[in-house]
Design an enzyme around this catalytic site. Structure first.
Site, PDB file in Angstrom:
ATOM      1  N   HIS A   1       0.833  -1.208   0.000  1.00  0.00           N
ATOM      2  CA  HIS A   1       0.000   0.000   0.000  1.00  0.00           C
ATOM      3  C   HIS A   1       0.873   1.265   0.000  1.00  0.00           C
ATOM      4  CE1 HIS A   1      -3.760   2.184   1.271  1.00  0.00           C
ATOM      5  NE2 HIS A   1      -2.864   3.026   1.754  1.00  0.00           N
ATOM      6  N   GLU A   2       1.806   1.333   0.945  1.00  0.00           N
ATOM      7  CA  GLU A   2       2.632   2.548   1.067  1.00  0.00           C
ATOM      8  C   GLU A   2       3.565   2.718  -0.127  1.00  0.00           C
ATOM      9  OE1 GLU A   2       1.685   4.696   3.041  1.00  0.00           O
ATOM     10  OE2 GLU A   2       0.542   3.508   4.491  1.00  0.00           O
TER      11      GLU A   2
ATOM     12  N   HIS B   1       1.670   4.458  -2.845  1.00  0.00           N
ATOM     13  CA  HIS B   1       1.714   5.913  -2.675  1.00  0.00           C
ATOM     14  C   HIS B   1       3.074   6.461  -3.120  1.00  0.00           C
ATOM     15  CE1 HIS B   1      -2.042   6.521  -0.612  1.00  0.00           C
ATOM     16  NE2 HIS B   1      -1.714   5.820   0.445  1.00  0.00           N
TER      17      HIS B   1
ATOM     18  N   HIS C   1       3.579   6.482  -6.829  1.00  0.00           N
ATOM     19  CA  HIS C   1       2.712   7.504  -7.433  1.00  0.00           C
ATOM     20  C   HIS C   1       3.441   8.860  -7.385  1.00  0.00           C
ATOM     21  CE1 HIS C   1      -1.665   9.361  -7.469  1.00  0.00           C
ATOM     22  NE2 HIS C   1      -0.955   9.695  -8.520  1.00  0.00           N
TER      23      HIS C   1
END
Length: 596
Positions: free
Chosen positions: A387-388, A391, A394
């Site tokens: 998940h991190e 980010h 991105h």
């Protein structure tokens, strides 16, 4: 229990490299002094923002100031998070925060001054080739102009700002400081005080009586404060109405969506499409009832474990490897960027004494992103890593593709990249699960993500919509009205397979998100968009990957809804939500197969 390491004893390979931001304190101090000088220059442009040349120079200075301020703050704050008890970085964070406020004040004249120009003058500036790289900023300013008031009125509204946070502050105090829950008996028959922190753990207990006791104790406690909490919630709705009317918005909902330029249809589509998919949630409730072996499924059974706790130890090294394998469909470019993050000090891995809890991805333009973890050797921590890093990559792609101003993406988009990574990792794990127990464990984990992130958040979003519409039409809502609305929504969402306990009618009273109005829908749209992306990537391959990487490189260079649309996910239509629901249906099918 293992003794936590002091920060100074954490091995270098498990620490992030903050020296990539500033080599040392001396470099930070030099940047701080430079920014102080830049701030003095801002005043030179005051009263001169009426032509393309001045505006261009002023915007360039604004970007330079913001760039420096961000780097100073991020560096100080991340050092503080490594060891929150370290006085040096407590002081440095405070110093950086103060400078950020000064920067905000120094630049605060820009927007009002440009907005004081006429529509015709603004249109001319928007089309001026000299301001080409600021076209989006100016277009945004023009869009806001309709809702900006006169100087005097804006000054008055600014003074009301402190009052407007009162409902949230009062609720926070009542909920976090004054609310005291009773003691209840745990699995061993010992009296344990119920708290916000351990409530979910009690609901996850395999012992049904413990779950029921915790559930009833929590809502009885809220029930005793229902008049006060209803008053704070009503005050919040009235505050929202005040702002929407003063700023000339058709409704509070449209005011809340205006900032990200999200059409109202995105919100209403979400609710309508979830309504048409409720039979799927009802099916999952029936399956839950069967797996738990109970005659009646109650609200306090929603978090109960469906499979015996499957013990799965996943070391950090294994988590990195499995995450990388799960993200293979995104192609070599993405994988090499991921590896770069693994190898080059982006990640702060394990817990140490006084380290900030939880996990996040953060950073500053001009340097690679950073990820803070508190890794435990389990499935949850592996998904947190995926998940991190979603980010982080991105930001990495946006920062490398775009100038500072366009690289910052909105919250509406932020959760999409992180959740796409989770969806791809989950697909990989399910396809490679050898043991039926392991597969069931994964399917349960995934099904509950759909339940909590899509269905539950949409139910919250619908509650907010109903409450605001009723008050906007002139009704006043008693505690009983709020509980009735909330109870009926639970009946509708959970279906006939669920015995909807009367206590759940009080749940509205404990949701802090209702004081950050019309925000929760973003969890459901973000999860749906991510599920839609991952489905396209897995089914179409390269064309979908190219569109997705295009999305990662778009930052905030256009409106969120347009960025997603270009990448193949149109959130103004029901399709992405329907695609997410087809994945949920597939999860339920697999679970039903395994329980035959």
């Amino acid at each position: 229990m293992e003794q936590l390491l002091k920060r100074a004893d954490v091995p270098k390979e498990h620490q992030w490299k903050l020296e990539d931001l500033f080599a040392d304190q001396k470099a930070w101090d030099a940047s701080f002094a430079e920014l102080k000088n830049l701030l003095k220059r801002a005043a030179d442009y005051q009263g001169k923002l009426n032509n393309a040349a001045s505006i261009k120079e002023c915007f360039e200075l604004e970007d330079e100031i913001s760039y420096h301020a961000e780097r100073l703050y991020v560096y100080a704050h991340m050092h503080h998070d490594e060891d929150t008890a370290n006085p040096t970085y407590q002081a440095l964070t405070a110093k950086a925060k103060k400078l950020n406020v000064e920067a905000g004040e120094a630049l605060s004249f820009i927007t009002p001054e440009i907005l004081s120009l006429s529509e015709a003058e603004l249109d001319k500036l928007i089309e001026d080739p000299a301001l080409k790289e600021f076209k989006f900023t100016l277009t945004e300013m023009k869009r806001e102009k309709a809702h900006v008031l006169s100087k005097t009125e804006e000054a008055l509204l600014a003074q009301v700002g402190n009052l407007s946070s009162a409902p949230q502050t009062i609720f926070g105090m009542l909920n976090n400081a004054d609310m005291k829950f009773p003691k209840i008996k745990n699995e061993d028959g010992k009296d344990v005080e119920l708290t916000h922190g351990n409530y979910i753990q009690f609901l996850e207990s395999p012992n049904r009586e413990v779950r029921e006791r915790a559930f009833k104790a929590v809502y009885e406690t809220y029930g005793k404060q229902k008049n006060t909490i209803a008053a704070t919630l009503n005050a919040n709705v009235n505050k929202n109405m005040f702002y929407s009317r003063v700023r000339k918005y058709p409704s509070v909902l449209e005011m809340a969506l205006y900032g990200d330029n999200i059409p109202k249809e995105v919100y209403t589509n979400l609710i309508d499409t979830i309504h048409e998919s409720l039979p799927l949630l009802h099916r999952y409730m029936e399956l839950r009832k069967k797996l738990l072996g109970v005659d009646e499924l109650h609200m306090y059974d929603l978090f109960a474990p469906l499979v015996e706790e499957y013990k799965w130890d996943i070391t950090y090294e294994e988590a990195k490897q499995m995450t990388k394998e799960g993200l293979t469909p995104l192609g070599d470019d993405y994988l090499s960027s991921l590896q770069e993050g693994y190898d080059n000090g982006w990640i702060d891995v394990y817990e140490n004494e006084n380290k900030r809890t939880g996990a996040y991805s953060w950073g500053a333009y001009g340097t690679h992103p950073y990820v803070l973890l508190n890794h435990k050797d389990n499935l949850n921590s592996m998904f947190t890593l995926a998940h991190e890093m979603g980010h982080a990559l991105h930001s990495y792609y946006s920062d490398n593709a775009l100038k500072y101003r366009d690289a910052q993406y909105t919250i509406f988009l932020a959760e999409v990249a992180s959740t796409t990574n989770e969806a791809l990792l989950m697909d990989y794990l399910l396809k490679n699960a050898k043991d039926p127990k392991q597969k069931m464990y994964l399917l349960t984990y995934y099904a509950d993500q759909f339940r909590t992130t899509v269905f539950r958040q949409t139910m919250f979003a619908e509650f907010e919509k109903i409450v605001h519409e009723r008050v906007e039409s002139g009704e006043s809502l008693t505690p009983q009205d709020l509980s009735d609305i909330y109870y009926e929504l639970n009946v509708k969402y959970h279906g006939k397979g669920m015995q909807v306990d009367k206590e759940i009618g009080m749940e509205w009273a404990r949701i802090p998100h209702f004081y950050n109005s019309f925000y929760v829908y973003k969890y459901a749209t973000g999860f749906s968009a991510a599920t839609s992306f991952s489905k396209q990537i897995l089914e179409e391959g390269q064309p979908a990957v190219d569109r997705y990487l295009g999305f990662l490189k778009s930052g905030g260079s256009d409106y969120s809804i347009n960025i997603l649309k270009k990448a193949g996910v149109d959130m103004s239509s029901p399709e992405p939500i329907r695609e997410a629901m087809s994945v949920f249906e597939d999860v339920i099918n697999q679970m039903e197969q395994l329980t035959k």
